[in-house]
Design an enzyme around this catalytic site. Structure first.
Site, mmCIF file in Angstrom:
data_model
loop_
_atom_site.group_PDB
_atom_site.id
_atom_site.type_symbol
_atom_site.label_atom_id
_atom_site.label_comp_id
_atom_site.label_asym_id
_atom_site.label_seq_id
_atom_site.Cartn_x
_atom_site.Cartn_y
_atom_site.Cartn_z
ATOM 1 C CE LYS A 1 -4.387 1.341 0.435
ATOM 2 N NZ LYS A 1 -5.368 0.426 -0.609
ATOM 3 C CG ASP B 1 -7.634 3.792 -1.212
ATOM 4 O OD1 ASP B 1 -8.155 1.853 -0.627
ATOM 5 O OD2 ASP B 1 -7.196 4.109 0.398
ATOM 6 C CB THR C 1 -14.296 -1.519 -5.074
ATOM 7 O OG1 THR C 1 -12.543 -1.472 -5.969
ATOM 8 C CG2 THR C 1 -13.943 -1.877 -3.333
ATOM 9 C CG ASN D 1 -14.062 3.505 -7.571
ATOM 10 O OD1 ASN D 1 -13.943 2.534 -7.090
ATOM 11 N ND2 ASN D 1 -14.456 4.226 -8.347
ATOM 12 C CB SER E 1 -6.018 -4.084 -9.604
ATOM 13 O OG SER E 1 -6.829 -3.043 -9.685
HETATM 14 P P1 NDP Z 1 -12.894 8.159 -2.157
HETATM 15 O O1 NDP Z 1 -12.413 8.511 -2.308
HETATM 16 O O2 NDP Z 1 -13.263 8.246 -3.980
HETATM 17 O O3 NDP Z 1 -14.170 8.566 -1.813
HETATM 18 C C1 NDP Z 1 -13.886 8.119 -0.187
HETATM 19 C C2 NDP Z 1 -15.068 8.404 0.199
HETATM 20 O O4 NDP Z 1 -15.404 8.242 1.693
HETATM 21 C C3 NDP Z 1 -15.654 10.409 -0.026
HETATM 22 O O5 NDP Z 1 -17.190 10.259 0.141
HETATM 23 C C4 NDP Z 1 -15.579 10.414 1.645
HETATM 24 O O6 NDP Z 1 -15.841 12.365 1.293
HETATM 25 C C5 NDP Z 1 -15.507 9.375 2.228
HETATM 26 N N1 NDP Z 1 -14.139 9.597 3.024
HETATM 27 C C6 NDP Z 1 -13.058 9.686 3.291
HETATM 28 N N2 NDP Z 1 -12.161 10.129 4.686
HETATM 29 C C7 NDP Z 1 -12.672 10.250 5.107
HETATM 30 C C8 NDP Z 1 -13.055 10.391 6.608
HETATM 31 N N3 NDP Z 1 -11.577 10.517 7.571
HETATM 32 N N4 NDP Z 1 -13.902 10.633 6.858
HETATM 33 C C9 NDP Z 1 -14.583 10.494 6.733
HETATM 34 N N5 NDP Z 1 -15.525 10.702 5.447
HETATM 35 C C10 NDP Z 1 -14.115 10.394 4.977
HETATM 36 O O7 NDP Z 1 -12.261 6.412 -2.153
HETATM 37 P P2 NDP Z 1 -13.176 5.310 -2.106
HETATM 38 O O8 NDP Z 1 -13.996 4.778 -2.044
HETATM 39 O O9 NDP Z 1 -12.265 4.444 -3.358
HETATM 40 O O10 NDP Z 1 -12.358 4.504 -0.808
HETATM 41 C C11 NDP Z 1 -13.407 4.503 0.176
HETATM 42 C C12 NDP Z 1 -12.698 3.050 0.954
HETATM 43 O O11 NDP Z 1 -12.838 1.689 -0.102
HETATM 44 C C13 NDP Z 1 -11.575 3.201 1.557
HETATM 45 O O12 NDP Z 1 -11.430 2.307 2.931
HETATM 46 C C14 NDP Z 1 -11.065 2.475 0.497
HETATM 47 O O13 NDP Z 1 -9.648 2.040 1.171
HETATM 48 C C15 NDP Z 1 -11.553 1.646 0.616
HETATM 49 N N6 NDP Z 1 -11.132 0.256 -0.887
HETATM 50 C C16 NDP Z 1 -11.128 0.663 -1.822
HETATM 51 C C17 NDP Z 1 -11.245 -0.261 -3.479
HETATM 52 C C18 NDP Z 1 -11.236 1.156 -4.730
HETATM 53 O O14 NDP Z 1 -11.128 -0.298 -5.813
HETATM 54 N N7 NDP Z 1 -10.897 2.351 -5.010
HETATM 55 C C19 NDP Z 1 -11.449 -1.322 -3.004
HETATM 56 C C20 NDP Z 1 -11.129 -1.789 -2.143
HETATM 57 C C21 NDP Z 1 -10.955 -1.101 -0.967
HETATM 58 P P3 NDP Z 1 -15.156 13.293 1.611
HETATM 59 O O15 NDP Z 1 -15.205 13.115 -0.057
HETATM 60 O O16 NDP Z 1 -15.724 14.244 2.290
HETATM 61 O O17 NDP Z 1 -13.375 12.914 2.216
HETATM 62 O O1 2IT Z 2 -7.962 -1.635 -0.334
HETATM 63 C C1 2IT Z 2 -8.424 -2.185 -2.406
HETATM 64 O O2 2IT Z 2 -7.943 -3.386 -2.274
HETATM 65 C C2 2IT Z 2 -7.681 -0.721 -3.117
HETATM 66 N N1 2IT Z 2 -8.003 0.300 -2.543
HETATM 67 C C3 2IT Z 2 -7.308 -1.913 -4.591
HETATM 68 C C4 2IT Z 2 -6.449 -2.295 -4.705
HETATM 69 C C5 2IT Z 2 -5.615 -2.074 -6.541
HETATM 70 O O3 2IT Z 2 -4.943 -2.564 -6.649
HETATM 71 O O4 2IT Z 2 -6.839 -2.485 -6.321
#
Ligand code: NDP
Ligand code: 2IT
Length: 449
Positions: free
Chosen positions: A126, A166, A209, A240, A381
Protein backbone atom coordinates in the site's frame (compact mmCIF):
# COMPACT_ATOMS: atom_id res chain seq x y z
CA UNK A 1 2.13 -17.84 26.70
CA UNK A 2 0.60 -18.91 23.38
CA UNK A 3 2.55 -18.08 20.23
CA UNK A 4 -0.23 -15.68 19.11
CA UNK A 5 -0.06 -13.75 22.41
CA UNK A 6 3.74 -13.70 22.28
CA UNK A 7 3.74 -12.13 18.83
CA UNK A 8 0.90 -9.72 19.61
CA UNK A 9 2.99 -8.49 22.54
CA UNK A 10 6.09 -8.07 20.35
CA UNK A 11 4.17 -6.22 17.63
CA UNK A 12 2.73 -3.84 20.26
CA UNK A 13 6.18 -3.18 21.70
CA UNK A 14 7.72 -2.54 18.31
CA UNK A 15 4.95 -0.27 17.01
CA UNK A 16 3.55 1.58 20.03
CA UNK A 17 2.58 4.64 18.00
CA UNK A 18 0.64 2.82 15.27
CA UNK A 19 -2.96 2.29 16.50
CA UNK A 20 -4.52 1.37 13.14
CA UNK A 21 -1.77 -1.14 12.39
CA UNK A 22 -2.12 -2.70 15.85
CA UNK A 23 -5.90 -2.88 15.41
CA UNK A 24 -5.55 -4.76 12.11
CA UNK A 25 -2.90 -7.15 13.48
CA UNK A 26 -4.90 -7.81 16.66
CA UNK A 27 -8.02 -8.70 14.67
CA UNK A 28 -6.16 -11.02 12.33
CA UNK A 29 -3.97 -12.83 14.87
CA UNK A 30 -6.82 -13.34 17.33
CA UNK A 31 -8.95 -14.98 14.67
CA UNK A 32 -6.05 -17.18 13.49
CA UNK A 33 -5.71 -18.83 16.91
CA UNK A 34 -7.17 -22.24 15.93
CA UNK A 35 -4.90 -22.52 12.88
CA UNK A 36 -1.82 -21.35 14.74
CA UNK A 37 -2.54 -23.63 17.70
CA UNK A 38 -2.71 -26.60 15.33
CA UNK A 39 0.81 -25.74 14.05
CA UNK A 40 2.20 -23.96 17.12
CA UNK A 41 5.75 -25.37 17.28
CA UNK A 42 6.33 -25.33 13.54
CA UNK A 43 5.15 -21.76 13.11
CA UNK A 44 7.08 -20.55 16.16
CA UNK A 45 10.30 -22.14 14.91
CA UNK A 46 9.84 -20.59 11.47
CA UNK A 47 8.81 -17.24 13.03
CA UNK A 48 5.83 -17.17 10.66
CA UNK A 49 3.84 -14.60 12.63
CA UNK A 50 6.85 -12.31 13.21
CA UNK A 51 7.57 -12.42 9.46
CA UNK A 52 3.99 -11.86 8.35
CA UNK A 53 3.58 -8.81 10.62
CA UNK A 54 6.83 -7.11 9.54
CA UNK A 55 6.74 -5.51 6.06
CA UNK A 56 9.39 -6.56 3.53
CA UNK A 57 10.25 -2.87 3.31
CA UNK A 58 8.81 0.58 4.10
CA UNK A 59 9.69 3.50 1.89
CA UNK A 60 9.10 7.11 3.01
CA UNK A 61 10.06 10.11 0.93
CA UNK A 62 9.71 13.86 0.45
CA UNK A 63 7.28 15.05 -2.23
CA UNK A 64 7.97 18.69 -3.12
CA UNK A 65 5.71 20.46 -5.62
CA UNK A 66 4.82 24.01 -6.64
CA UNK A 67 1.24 25.25 -6.15
CA UNK A 68 -0.63 27.66 -8.44
CA UNK A 69 0.67 30.65 -6.45
CA UNK A 70 4.27 29.62 -7.00
CA UNK A 71 4.59 28.44 -3.39
CA UNK A 72 6.60 25.27 -2.82
CA UNK A 73 4.67 22.64 -0.86
CA UNK A 74 6.14 19.56 0.77
CA UNK A 75 4.24 16.34 1.44
CA UNK A 76 5.34 12.95 2.70
CA UNK A 77 5.09 9.93 0.40
CA UNK A 78 4.85 6.28 1.48
CA UNK A 79 5.02 2.83 -0.06
CA UNK A 80 4.92 -0.19 2.21
CA UNK A 81 5.78 -3.43 0.41
CA UNK A 82 4.36 -5.92 2.85
CA UNK A 83 4.58 -9.43 1.48
CA UNK A 84 5.28 -10.85 -2.00
CA UNK A 85 5.09 -14.58 -1.27
CA UNK A 86 2.33 -15.19 -3.82
CA UNK A 87 2.95 -12.43 -6.39
CA UNK A 88 4.20 -8.87 -6.96
CA UNK A 89 3.17 -6.32 -4.33
CA UNK A 90 -0.26 -4.95 -5.19
CA UNK A 91 -2.36 -2.30 -3.50
CA UNK A 92 -3.65 1.22 -3.82
CA UNK A 93 -2.33 4.71 -3.19
CA UNK A 94 -4.26 6.80 -0.67
CA UNK A 95 -4.12 10.60 -0.89
CA UNK A 96 -5.66 12.08 2.24
CA UNK A 97 -4.37 14.49 4.92
CA UNK A 98 -4.77 11.79 7.60
CA UNK A 99 -2.28 9.44 5.91
CA UNK A 100 0.63 8.30 8.11
CA UNK A 101 2.78 5.19 8.47
CA UNK A 102 0.28 3.45 10.76
CA UNK A 103 -2.53 3.80 8.23
CA UNK A 104 -0.42 2.67 5.28
CA UNK A 105 0.88 -0.31 7.26
CA UNK A 106 -2.61 -1.42 8.34
CA UNK A 107 -3.79 -1.19 4.75
CA UNK A 108 -0.73 -3.06 3.43
CA UNK A 109 -1.12 -5.79 6.05
CA UNK A 110 -4.80 -6.32 5.24
CA UNK A 111 -4.01 -6.30 1.53
CA UNK A 112 -1.83 -9.42 1.92
CA UNK A 113 -4.81 -11.51 3.08
CA UNK A 114 -7.33 -9.86 0.78
CA UNK A 115 -5.19 -10.43 -2.29
CA UNK A 116 -4.69 -14.04 -1.31
CA UNK A 117 -8.48 -14.50 -1.09
CA UNK A 118 -8.91 -13.37 -4.71
CA UNK A 119 -7.09 -16.61 -5.77
CA UNK A 120 -5.00 -14.45 -8.14
CA UNK A 121 -1.16 -14.15 -7.97
CA UNK A 122 -0.75 -10.84 -6.13
CA UNK A 123 1.18 -9.97 -2.98
CA UNK A 124 0.26 -7.12 -0.63
CA UNK A 125 1.38 -3.50 -0.45
CA UNK A 126 0.00 0.00 0.00
CA UNK A 127 1.14 3.56 -0.53
CA UNK A 128 0.00 7.12 -0.29
CA UNK A 129 0.65 10.61 0.91
CA UNK A 130 -0.71 13.17 3.34
CA UNK A 131 -1.43 15.35 0.29
CA UNK A 132 -5.04 16.65 0.29
CA UNK A 133 -6.50 16.63 -3.24
CA UNK A 134 -9.59 18.59 -2.11
CA UNK A 135 -9.79 22.05 -3.63
CA UNK A 136 -6.63 21.59 -5.73
CA UNK A 137 -6.59 22.55 -9.41
CA UNK A 138 -5.87 19.93 -12.09
CA UNK A 139 -2.49 21.57 -12.52
CA UNK A 140 -1.65 21.18 -8.83
CA UNK A 141 -2.82 17.56 -8.85
CA UNK A 142 -0.57 16.88 -11.85
CA UNK A 143 2.46 18.51 -10.25
CA UNK A 144 1.96 16.54 -7.06
CA UNK A 145 1.48 13.23 -8.93
CA UNK A 146 4.55 13.81 -11.08
CA UNK A 147 6.72 14.60 -8.06
CA UNK A 148 5.34 11.59 -6.17
CA UNK A 149 6.19 9.29 -9.09
CA UNK A 150 9.64 10.84 -9.57
CA UNK A 151 10.62 9.06 -6.36
CA UNK A 152 8.22 6.10 -6.36
CA UNK A 153 9.29 4.85 -9.82
CA UNK A 154 12.50 3.43 -8.33
CA UNK A 155 10.61 0.86 -6.34
CA UNK A 156 7.77 -0.29 -8.60
CA UNK A 157 7.30 -2.17 -11.89
CA UNK A 158 4.85 -4.51 -13.63
CA UNK A 159 6.52 -7.57 -12.03
CA UNK A 160 7.65 -5.87 -8.81
CA UNK A 161 4.93 -3.69 -7.33
CA UNK A 162 1.77 -2.45 -9.04
CA UNK A 163 -0.04 0.44 -7.29
CA UNK A 164 -3.64 1.53 -8.00
CA UNK A 165 -6.32 3.87 -6.66
CA UNK A 166 -7.73 4.28 -3.15
CA UNK A 167 -9.17 7.27 -1.26
CA UNK A 168 -8.32 10.43 -3.20
CA UNK A 169 -6.73 8.54 -6.09
CA UNK A 170 -8.91 7.92 -9.13
CA UNK A 171 -8.46 7.80 -12.89
CA UNK A 172 -7.14 11.38 -13.10
CA UNK A 173 -4.33 10.78 -10.60
CA UNK A 174 -3.45 7.35 -12.02
CA UNK A 175 -3.18 8.96 -15.48
CA UNK A 176 -0.71 11.60 -14.27
CA UNK A 177 1.34 8.99 -12.39
CA UNK A 178 1.39 6.61 -15.36
CA UNK A 179 2.52 9.41 -17.69
CA UNK A 180 5.43 10.31 -15.42
CA UNK A 181 6.50 6.67 -14.93
CA UNK A 182 6.49 6.09 -18.68
CA UNK A 183 8.49 9.23 -19.24
CA UNK A 184 11.15 8.44 -16.64
CA UNK A 185 11.51 4.72 -17.42
CA UNK A 186 10.78 4.94 -21.15
CA UNK A 187 8.77 1.80 -20.56
CA UNK A 188 5.16 1.12 -21.52
CA UNK A 189 4.09 -1.51 -19.01
CA UNK A 190 1.24 -2.31 -16.66
CA UNK A 191 2.87 -0.65 -13.67
CA UNK A 192 -0.39 0.81 -12.35
CA UNK A 193 -3.99 -0.39 -12.51
CA UNK A 194 -7.14 1.66 -12.73
CA UNK A 195 -5.73 3.24 -15.89
CA UNK A 196 -7.90 4.98 -18.48
CA UNK A 197 -9.45 2.72 -21.11
CA UNK A 198 -7.43 4.28 -23.96
CA UNK A 199 -4.08 3.36 -22.38
CA UNK A 200 -4.36 -0.09 -20.89
CA UNK A 201 -7.13 0.20 -18.32
CA UNK A 202 -9.67 -2.58 -17.86
CA UNK A 203 -13.36 -2.24 -18.46
CA UNK A 204 -15.29 -2.69 -15.20
CA UNK A 205 -12.34 -1.69 -12.94
CA UNK A 206 -14.12 1.57 -12.03
CA UNK A 207 -17.21 -0.35 -10.96
CA UNK A 208 -15.41 -3.39 -9.56
CA UNK A 209 -15.16 -2.74 -5.82
CA UNK A 210 -18.78 -1.66 -5.44
CA UNK A 211 -20.14 -4.31 -7.81
CA UNK A 212 -18.01 -6.99 -6.17
CA UNK A 213 -19.29 -5.99 -2.73
CA UNK A 214 -22.85 -6.54 -3.95
CA UNK A 215 -22.07 -9.86 -5.67
CA UNK A 216 -20.72 -11.14 -2.38
CA UNK A 217 -23.59 -9.64 -0.35
CA UNK A 218 -26.12 -11.20 -2.73
CA UNK A 219 -24.51 -14.63 -2.31
CA UNK A 220 -24.51 -14.21 1.48
CA UNK A 221 -28.21 -13.36 1.41
CA UNK A 222 -28.99 -16.23 -0.97
CA UNK A 223 -27.23 -18.73 1.30
CA UNK A 224 -29.46 -17.53 4.16
CA UNK A 225 -32.60 -17.94 2.07
CA UNK A 226 -32.95 -14.22 1.30
CA UNK A 227 -32.57 -12.02 -1.77
CA UNK A 228 -31.61 -8.40 -2.42
CA UNK A 229 -35.01 -7.67 -3.95
CA UNK A 230 -36.95 -5.14 -1.86
CA UNK A 231 -34.23 -4.75 0.79
CA UNK A 232 -33.39 -1.32 2.22
CA UNK A 233 -29.69 -0.49 2.29
CA UNK A 234 -27.60 2.12 4.15
CA UNK A 235 -24.33 3.06 2.47
CA UNK A 236 -21.71 5.45 3.87
CA UNK A 237 -19.25 7.39 1.74
CA UNK A 238 -19.98 8.80 -1.68
CA UNK A 239 -16.80 8.02 -3.57
CA UNK A 240 -15.84 5.27 -5.99
CA UNK A 241 -16.84 2.31 -3.82
CA UNK A 242 -20.08 3.82 -2.48
CA UNK A 243 -21.28 4.98 -5.90
CA UNK A 244 -20.98 1.63 -7.64
CA UNK A 245 -22.20 -0.30 -4.60
CA UNK A 246 -25.34 1.86 -4.70
CA UNK A 247 -25.74 1.33 -8.42
CA UNK A 248 -25.46 -2.47 -8.26
CA UNK A 249 -27.68 -2.72 -5.15
CA UNK A 250 -30.43 -0.87 -6.99
CA UNK A 251 -29.93 -2.97 -10.13
CA UNK A 252 -30.53 -5.98 -7.86
CA UNK A 253 -33.87 -4.52 -6.73
CA UNK A 254 -32.79 -3.06 -3.37
CA UNK A 255 -33.29 0.56 -2.29
CA UNK A 256 -30.29 2.56 -1.11
CA UNK A 257 -31.42 5.32 1.24
CA UNK A 258 -28.23 6.89 2.63
CA UNK A 259 -24.80 8.19 1.61
CA UNK A 260 -22.24 10.36 3.41
CA UNK A 261 -19.05 12.33 3.08
CA UNK A 262 -16.70 13.88 5.62
CA UNK A 263 -18.95 16.89 6.14
CA UNK A 264 -22.42 15.37 6.28
CA UNK A 265 -24.85 12.66 5.22
CA UNK A 266 -28.09 12.28 3.30
CA UNK A 267 -31.27 10.31 3.77
CA UNK A 268 -33.17 9.77 0.55
CA UNK A 269 -36.17 7.51 1.32
CA UNK A 270 -37.08 7.21 -2.36
CA UNK A 271 -33.71 5.65 -3.19
CA UNK A 272 -30.53 7.26 -4.47
CA UNK A 273 -30.63 8.82 -7.94
CA UNK A 274 -27.39 7.34 -9.30
CA UNK A 275 -27.10 9.63 -12.32
CA UNK A 276 -27.44 12.71 -10.12
CA UNK A 277 -24.89 11.28 -7.68
CA UNK A 278 -22.37 10.73 -10.50
CA UNK A 279 -22.97 14.21 -11.86
CA UNK A 280 -22.32 15.78 -8.43
CA UNK A 281 -19.36 13.62 -7.37
CA UNK A 282 -17.62 12.49 -10.58
CA UNK A 283 -18.25 15.42 -12.93
CA UNK A 284 -18.50 18.45 -10.63
CA UNK A 285 -16.32 16.95 -7.84
CA UNK A 286 -18.75 18.72 -5.48
CA UNK A 287 -20.02 17.95 -1.96
CA UNK A 288 -22.96 15.68 -1.21
CA UNK A 289 -24.97 18.70 -0.01
CA UNK A 290 -25.34 19.58 -3.71
CA UNK A 291 -27.05 16.25 -4.31
CA UNK A 292 -29.60 17.06 -1.61
CA UNK A 293 -30.08 20.57 -2.99
CA UNK A 294 -30.98 19.09 -6.38
CA UNK A 295 -33.33 16.37 -5.13
CA UNK A 296 -36.50 17.13 -3.22
CA UNK A 297 -36.82 13.68 -1.60
CA UNK A 298 -33.37 13.92 0.03
CA UNK A 299 -32.63 15.35 3.49
CA UNK A 300 -29.11 16.66 4.16
CA UNK A 301 -27.64 16.48 7.68
CA UNK A 302 -24.45 18.29 8.65
CA UNK A 303 -21.99 16.13 10.52
CA UNK A 304 -21.97 17.36 14.14
CA UNK A 305 -18.58 15.92 15.14
CA UNK A 306 -16.15 13.15 14.19
CA UNK A 307 -18.32 10.56 15.99
CA UNK A 308 -21.51 11.50 14.21
CA UNK A 309 -22.12 8.64 11.77
CA UNK A 310 -25.77 9.46 11.16
CA UNK A 311 -26.35 6.91 8.42
CA UNK A 312 -26.24 4.00 10.88
CA UNK A 313 -29.29 5.33 12.75
CA UNK A 314 -31.58 4.70 9.79
CA UNK A 315 -33.65 1.50 9.82
CA UNK A 316 -32.30 -0.78 7.09
CA UNK A 317 -31.90 -4.48 6.26
CA UNK A 318 -28.31 -4.19 5.03
CA UNK A 319 -25.49 -1.77 5.95
CA UNK A 320 -22.49 -1.26 3.69
CA UNK A 321 -19.79 1.02 5.16
CA UNK A 322 -17.86 2.38 2.14
CA UNK A 323 -15.98 5.46 3.41
CA UNK A 324 -13.03 4.93 5.73
CA UNK A 325 -11.55 3.12 8.77
CA UNK A 326 -13.39 3.12 12.12
CA UNK A 327 -16.50 4.85 10.81
CA UNK A 328 -18.86 2.33 12.44
CA UNK A 329 -18.37 2.14 16.21
CA UNK A 330 -20.10 0.29 19.03
CA UNK A 331 -22.93 2.85 19.35
CA UNK A 332 -23.56 2.62 15.61
CA UNK A 333 -23.62 -1.18 15.81
CA UNK A 334 -26.16 -0.98 18.64
CA UNK A 335 -28.36 1.33 16.58
CA UNK A 336 -28.19 -1.02 13.59
CA UNK A 337 -29.06 -4.06 15.70
CA UNK A 338 -31.93 -2.24 17.42
CA UNK A 339 -33.30 -1.47 13.96
CA UNK A 340 -33.13 -5.13 12.91
CA UNK A 341 -30.23 -5.06 10.43
CA UNK A 342 -29.55 -8.49 8.91
CA UNK A 343 -26.19 -8.05 7.19
CA UNK A 344 -23.18 -5.73 7.36
CA UNK A 345 -20.58 -6.06 4.60
CA UNK A 346 -17.54 -3.79 4.47
CA UNK A 347 -16.81 -1.92 1.25
CA UNK A 348 -14.16 0.19 2.98
CA UNK A 349 -11.04 -1.13 4.71
CA UNK A 350 -11.57 -1.73 8.46
CA UNK A 351 -14.58 0.62 8.74
CA UNK A 352 -15.95 -1.29 11.74
CA UNK A 353 -14.17 -1.11 15.10
CA UNK A 354 -13.32 -4.40 16.83
CA UNK A 355 -15.96 -3.79 19.55
CA UNK A 356 -18.63 -3.04 16.93
CA UNK A 357 -17.71 -6.14 14.93
CA UNK A 358 -18.03 -8.33 18.01
CA UNK A 359 -21.35 -6.77 18.95
CA UNK A 360 -22.77 -7.36 15.48
CA UNK A 361 -21.56 -10.97 15.45
CA UNK A 362 -22.90 -11.65 18.95
CA UNK A 363 -26.29 -10.32 17.90
CA UNK A 364 -26.64 -12.62 14.93
CA UNK A 365 -25.83 -10.10 12.20
CA UNK A 366 -24.14 -11.66 9.14
CA UNK A 367 -20.90 -9.69 9.10
CA UNK A 368 -18.35 -9.86 6.27
CA UNK A 369 -15.14 -7.85 6.68
CA UNK A 370 -13.43 -5.82 4.00
CA UNK A 371 -10.69 -8.32 3.20
CA UNK A 372 -13.36 -10.52 1.64
CA UNK A 373 -16.15 -8.09 0.81
CA UNK A 374 -14.14 -5.38 -0.98
CA UNK A 375 -11.69 -7.70 -2.74
CA UNK A 376 -13.43 -7.17 -6.08
CA UNK A 377 -11.44 -4.00 -6.75
CA UNK A 378 -8.02 -5.55 -6.42
CA UNK A 379 -9.20 -8.75 -8.12
CA UNK A 380 -10.18 -6.72 -11.17
CA UNK A 381 -6.85 -4.90 -10.94
CA UNK A 382 -5.21 -8.31 -11.25
CA UNK A 383 -7.40 -8.95 -14.31
CA UNK A 384 -6.13 -5.63 -15.70
CA UNK A 385 -2.57 -6.91 -15.16
CA UNK A 386 -3.43 -10.09 -17.08
CA UNK A 387 -4.83 -8.08 -19.98
CA UNK A 388 -1.74 -5.83 -20.02
CA UNK A 389 0.55 -8.87 -20.04
CA UNK A 390 -1.20 -10.43 -23.02
CA UNK A 391 -1.65 -7.00 -24.68
CA UNK A 392 -5.36 -7.59 -25.15
CA UNK A 393 -8.47 -6.14 -23.56
CA UNK A 394 -11.52 -8.08 -22.57
CA UNK A 395 -15.16 -6.99 -22.89
CA UNK A 396 -17.06 -5.49 -19.95
CA UNK A 397 -19.17 -8.65 -19.72
CA UNK A 398 -16.13 -10.92 -19.61
CA UNK A 399 -14.47 -8.95 -16.80
CA UNK A 400 -17.75 -8.57 -14.90
CA UNK A 401 -18.46 -12.32 -15.15
CA UNK A 402 -14.99 -13.15 -13.85
CA UNK A 403 -15.46 -10.63 -11.01
CA UNK A 404 -18.77 -12.21 -10.06
CA UNK A 405 -17.24 -15.69 -10.09
CA UNK A 406 -14.39 -14.51 -7.86
CA UNK A 407 -16.71 -12.85 -5.32
CA UNK A 408 -19.06 -15.84 -5.11
CA UNK A 409 -15.97 -18.03 -4.73
CA UNK A 410 -14.64 -15.84 -1.92
CA UNK A 411 -17.92 -16.10 -0.02
CA UNK A 412 -17.79 -19.90 -0.15
CA UNK A 413 -14.06 -20.02 0.67
CA UNK A 414 -14.54 -17.97 3.85
CA UNK A 415 -17.71 -19.83 4.80
CA UNK A 416 -15.93 -23.18 4.37
CA UNK A 417 -12.83 -22.05 6.28
CA UNK A 418 -14.98 -20.90 9.22
CA UNK A 419 -16.83 -24.23 9.25
CA UNK A 420 -13.58 -26.23 9.02
CA UNK A 421 -12.38 -24.67 12.27
CA UNK A 422 -15.72 -24.95 14.08
CA UNK A 423 -16.64 -21.27 13.75
CA UNK A 424 -19.58 -21.46 11.38
CA UNK A 425 -20.90 -18.02 10.44
CA UNK A 426 -17.76 -16.21 11.62
CA UNK A 427 -16.80 -14.81 8.22
CA UNK A 428 -14.09 -12.60 9.73
CA UNK A 429 -12.20 -15.63 11.01
CA UNK A 430 -12.98 -17.52 7.81
CA UNK A 431 -11.47 -14.76 5.65
CA UNK A 432 -8.35 -14.39 7.77
CA UNK A 433 -7.78 -18.15 7.86
CA UNK A 434 -8.37 -18.75 4.16
CA UNK A 435 -6.18 -15.78 3.18
CA UNK A 436 -3.43 -16.75 5.64
CA UNK A 437 -3.16 -20.42 4.69
CA UNK A 438 -2.16 -19.76 1.07
CA UNK A 439 0.40 -17.08 1.95
CA UNK A 440 1.96 -19.19 4.71
CA UNK A 441 2.27 -22.25 2.49
CA UNK A 442 4.10 -20.11 -0.09
CA UNK A 443 6.34 -18.56 2.58
CA UNK A 444 7.31 -21.95 3.97
CA UNK A 445 8.01 -23.35 0.49
CA UNK A 446 10.27 -20.39 -0.32
CA UNK A 447 12.48 -20.73 2.76
CA UNK A 448 13.70 -18.06 5.15
CA UNK A 449 13.60 -14.93 3.00
P1 NDP B 1 -12.98 7.92 -2.63
O1 NDP B 1 -11.89 8.89 -2.40
O2 NDP B 1 -13.52 7.75 -3.98
O3 NDP B 1 -14.20 8.21 -1.63
C1 NDP B 1 -14.01 8.22 -0.25
C2 NDP B 1 -15.31 8.57 0.42
O4 NDP B 1 -15.17 8.38 1.82
C3 NDP B 1 -15.71 10.01 0.23
O5 NDP B 1 -17.09 10.13 0.27
C4 NDP B 1 -15.05 10.69 1.44
O6 NDP B 1 -15.66 11.90 1.81
C5 NDP B 1 -15.27 9.63 2.50
N1 NDP B 1 -14.18 9.75 3.48
C6 NDP B 1 -12.87 9.55 3.27
N2 NDP B 1 -12.15 9.77 4.37
C7 NDP B 1 -13.03 10.12 5.31
C8 NDP B 1 -12.92 10.48 6.67
N3 NDP B 1 -11.72 10.49 7.28
N4 NDP B 1 -14.06 10.76 7.33
C9 NDP B 1 -15.27 10.72 6.72
N5 NDP B 1 -15.45 10.40 5.42
C10 NDP B 1 -14.35 10.10 4.74
O7 NDP B 1 -12.39 6.53 -2.08
P2 NDP B 1 -12.90 5.05 -2.38
O8 NDP B 1 -14.36 5.01 -2.59
O9 NDP B 1 -12.00 4.48 -3.40
O10 NDP B 1 -12.51 4.32 -1.01
C11 NDP B 1 -13.44 4.17 0.07
C12 NDP B 1 -12.99 3.03 0.97
O11 NDP B 1 -12.93 1.81 0.21
C13 NDP B 1 -11.58 3.18 1.57
O12 NDP B 1 -11.56 2.56 2.84
C14 NDP B 1 -10.71 2.38 0.61
O13 NDP B 1 -9.51 1.95 1.22
C15 NDP B 1 -11.64 1.21 0.31
N6 NDP B 1 -11.39 0.45 -0.91
C16 NDP B 1 -11.28 1.06 -2.13
C17 NDP B 1 -11.08 0.30 -3.25
C18 NDP B 1 -11.04 0.92 -4.61
O14 NDP B 1 -10.92 0.15 -5.58
N7 NDP B 1 -11.14 2.23 -4.77
C19 NDP B 1 -10.92 -1.14 -3.17
C20 NDP B 1 -11.13 -1.69 -1.87
C21 NDP B 1 -11.33 -0.90 -0.78
P3 NDP B 1 -14.95 13.28 1.44
O15 NDP B 1 -15.09 13.42 -0.03
O16 NDP B 1 -15.66 14.31 2.23
O17 NDP B 1 -13.50 13.13 1.87
O1 2IT C 1 -7.93 -1.49 -0.84
C1 2IT C 1 -7.87 -1.94 -1.99
O2 2IT C 1 -8.01 -3.16 -2.22
C2 2IT C 1 -7.68 -1.01 -3.10
N1 2IT C 1 -7.63 0.19 -2.86
C3 2IT C 1 -7.51 -1.52 -4.49
C4 2IT C 1 -6.10 -1.95 -4.74
C5 2IT C 1 -5.77 -2.34 -6.15
O3 2IT C 1 -4.58 -2.65 -6.38
O4 2IT C 1 -6.63 -2.34 -7.03
Amino acid sequence: MSYVDEVLEKVKQKNPDQPEFLQAVTEVLNSLRPVVEANEEKYRKLAILERITEPDRQIMFRVPWVDDNGQVQVNRGFRVQFNNAIGPYKGGIRLHPSVNLSIIKFLGFEQVFKNSLTTLPIGGGKGGSDFDPKGKSDNEIMHFCQSFMTELYKYIGADTDVPAGDIGTGAREIGFMFGQYKRIRDLYEGVLTGKGLSYGGSLARTEATGYGLLYLTQELMKCHGESMEGKTVAISGSGNVATYAAQKAQQMGAKVVTLSDSTGWIYDPEGIDIELLKEVKEVKRARLSEYAAARSSAEYHDKKNADDHGVWNIKVDIALPCATQNELNLDDAKALVANGVKAVCEGANMPTTIEATEYLQQNGVWFVGGKAANAGGVATSALEMSQNSERLSWSFEEVDQKLKGIMVGIYHAIDDAAKKYGMEGNYVAGANIAGFEKVVNAMIAQGVV
